[in-house]
Write a protein that holds these residues in place. Structure first.
Motif, short mmCIF file in Angstrom:
data_model
loop_
_atom_site.label_atom_id
_atom_site.label_comp_id
_atom_site.label_asym_id
_atom_site.label_seq_id
_atom_site.Cartn_x
_atom_site.Cartn_y
_atom_site.Cartn_z
N ILE A 69 0.77 -1.27 0.11
CA ILE A 69 0.00 -0.10 0.02
C ILE A 69 0.81 1.33 -0.26
O ILE A 69 0.62 2.40 -0.66
N PHE A 70 2.02 1.35 0.80
CA PHE A 70 2.84 2.40 0.69
C PHE A 70 3.43 2.55 -0.82
O PHE A 70 3.42 3.68 -1.21
N GLN A 71 3.65 1.44 -1.37
CA GLN A 71 4.17 1.61 -2.86
C GLN A 71 3.26 2.37 -3.65
O GLN A 71 3.31 3.15 -4.60
N LYS A 72 1.90 1.57 -3.45
CA LYS A 72 0.89 2.36 -4.29
C LYS A 72 0.63 3.93 -4.06
O LYS A 72 0.11 4.41 -4.83
N THR A 73 0.65 4.27 -2.83
CA THR A 73 0.51 5.40 -2.33
C THR A 73 1.51 6.53 -2.49
O THR A 73 1.51 7.34 -3.36
N VAL A 74 2.50 6.30 -1.74
CA VAL A 74 3.66 7.22 -1.51
C VAL A 74 4.35 6.97 -2.75
O VAL A 74 4.88 7.93 -3.67
N GLY A 75 4.64 5.84 -3.07
CA GLY A 75 5.85 5.45 -4.34
C GLY A 75 5.07 5.90 -5.72
O GLY A 75 5.86 6.43 -6.29
#
Length: 154
Positions: A69-75
């Motif tokens: 989810i971090f990758q999808k949002t921030v990444g």
């Protein structure tokens, strides 16, 4: 932080700031004082300002940051800003919010996710922690772990 982001914007890089509202407002004031037109930078998405608590809530699962989810949002934001401009500089306060909330493990995990993102994408990252949150000997080991996650510590 203002000098770090201003320099990025003045050299054609993108700027990503994930911070508390008072810090975002102060940044905009300081950017304008440095001759940076924050309104134009925001409208062209050269500058992206995000609320730290809201962004953090998007990828935290059971008290831990979720890598996917971090990758999808921030990444995805880093990829877009960096790809649309001559690289990007990011500043984040999410780790500091986790630390202040007593979630040192989550803060260290999030630092690691940022480091993974740095290996995969072209951008630079500036983190900040209020030093008073590290008061006391009980924080010594965790503070050492946070420092190990960074290439430079001031």
């Amino acid at each position: 932080m203002a000098a770090y982001i201003a320099e990025a914007l003045q050299t054609g890089q993108g700027g990503i700031v994930i911070a508390t509202e008072p810090h975002r407002l102060e940044l905009q004031k300081l950017l304008n004082e440095r001759g940076v037109d924050d309104a134009t930078a925001l409208s062209t998405e050269q500058l992206v300002l995000l609320d730290a608590q809201e962004t953090l809530a998007k990828f935290m699962v059971d008290g831990s940051p979720n890598k996917n989810i971090f990758q999808k949002t921030v990444g995805s934001i880093v990829e877009k800003v960096s790809g649309s401009h001559n690289g990007a500089r990011a500043f984040g306060e999410m780790v500091a919010l986790l630390w202040k909330a007593g979630n040192q493990s989550g803060a260290i995990q999030l630092e690691s996710l940022w480091n993974d993102l740095l290996k995969a994408q072209s951008f630079s990252l500036l983190c900040a922690y209020p030093l008073h949150d590290f008061d006391g000997a009980a924080n010594g080991y965790a503070f050492s772990r946070v420092c190990q996650e960074h290439s430079h510590v001031l």
